[in-house]
Design a protein around this motif. Sequence first.
Motif, short mmCIF file in Angstrom:
data_model
loop_
_atom_site.label_atom_id
_atom_site.label_comp_id
_atom_site.label_asym_id
_atom_site.label_seq_id
_atom_site.Cartn_x
_atom_site.Cartn_y
_atom_site.Cartn_z
N ARG A 94 0.88 -1.17 0.00
CA ARG A 94 0.00 0.00 0.00
C ARG A 94 0.91 1.21 0.00
N ASN A 95 0.63 2.13 -0.93
CA ASN A 95 1.46 3.32 -1.04
C ASN A 95 0.58 4.51 -1.37
N SER A 96 0.75 5.57 -0.64
CA SER A 96 0.04 6.83 -0.88
C SER A 96 1.01 7.86 -1.42
N TYR A 97 0.52 8.73 -2.26
CA TYR A 97 1.33 9.77 -2.88
C TYR A 97 2.13 10.56 -1.85
N ASP A 98 1.51 10.84 -0.70
CA ASP A 98 2.15 11.66 0.33
C ASP A 98 2.65 10.83 1.51
N GLU B 263 18.88 4.85 -9.30
CA GLU B 263 18.59 6.02 -10.12
C GLU B 263 17.18 6.57 -9.91
N HIS B 264 16.21 5.69 -9.73
CA HIS B 264 14.80 6.12 -9.66
C HIS B 264 14.15 5.95 -8.29
N GLY B 265 14.83 5.34 -7.35
CA GLY B 265 14.30 5.15 -6.00
C GLY B 265 13.45 3.90 -5.90
N GLY B 266 13.34 3.41 -4.69
CA GLY B 266 12.48 2.26 -4.40
C GLY B 266 13.00 0.96 -4.96
N GLY B 267 12.49 -0.14 -4.44
CA GLY B 267 12.79 -1.47 -4.95
C GLY B 267 11.66 -1.92 -5.85
N TRP B 268 12.00 -2.70 -6.90
CA TRP B 268 10.96 -3.11 -7.87
C TRP B 268 11.52 -4.18 -8.79
N SER C 264 14.47 -2.29 -17.74
CA SER C 264 15.48 -1.30 -18.12
C SER C 264 14.86 0.08 -18.35
N CYS C 265 14.27 0.76 -17.49
CA CYS C 265 14.08 0.54 -16.07
C CYS C 265 12.61 0.16 -15.76
N TYR C 266 11.60 0.98 -16.18
CA TYR C 266 10.25 0.61 -15.79
C TYR C 266 9.18 1.26 -16.66
N ASP C 267 8.03 0.59 -16.70
CA ASP C 267 6.78 1.15 -17.21
C ASP C 267 5.75 1.18 -16.09
N ALA C 268 6.05 0.47 -15.02
CA ALA C 268 5.26 0.54 -13.79
C ALA C 268 6.26 0.62 -12.64
N HIS C 269 5.95 1.49 -11.69
CA HIS C 269 6.81 1.62 -10.51
C HIS C 269 5.95 2.17 -9.38
N LEU C 270 5.57 1.27 -8.48
CA LEU C 270 4.65 1.66 -7.40
C LEU C 270 5.33 1.74 -6.04
N ASN C 271 6.56 1.28 -5.93
CA ASN C 271 7.31 1.39 -4.68
C ASN C 271 8.22 2.61 -4.75
N ASN C 272 7.59 3.77 -4.73
CA ASN C 272 8.31 5.01 -4.88
C ASN C 272 7.55 6.10 -4.14
N ARG C 273 8.25 7.04 -3.61
CA ARG C 273 7.62 8.12 -2.84
C ARG C 273 7.26 9.29 -3.75
#
Length: 180
Positions: A12-16, A132-137, A141-150
């Motif tokens: 679960r991840n919220s934008y803020d 480079e982009h933060g978070g684990g995923w 090379s690198c992503y089209d989806a990335h939800l583990n990011n702040r």
Amino acid sequence: MYDCGGWTVIQRNSYDTDITWSETWTAYQHGFGNIELDHYLGNRFINLLTAQKLNMVRFVLADSENRTWHADYDSIYLTNQTDKFRLRLGTYEGDAGDAMSSATYKNLHDNMRFSTFDDDNDRLYNTNCANEHGGGWWFDSCYDAHLNNRGRLHWKALCDHNCRSSLILIRPVHMYCNRV
């Protein structure tokens, strides 16, 4: 969006969120955050859950206008640590677009190993996508989806780094019922 129930929330991840998501391999292995708020269950536990029986996965996303969308895959399996928690997904269905396994996009997250800033397993030679982009995923090379990011939740077909929130849920396939 949860229909008949039986779901286990693995992310679960919220934008803020207060979570930075730039955690170590060990943190992603064992999980972090508050299970009632923003959190990541942990790859070790996701592996154990998906190894028990056939599971499906649902990605629930709130776009920049807070409209809810979903991407379902009729199976999910996460391999163990020896194989770097490789993600295996089944067939897509939903209204969010297939940002995890579609050949339409540049990056296939399906069948990728998990990467963190301190354990790089993506397919780029000189770049660590997690660093480079933060978070684990499950970076390609690198992503089209990335939800583990702040503050930069991304789902290629839906949000350009501006999703408001995400949930990743799994449940046994035998609990399948009609969608709402």
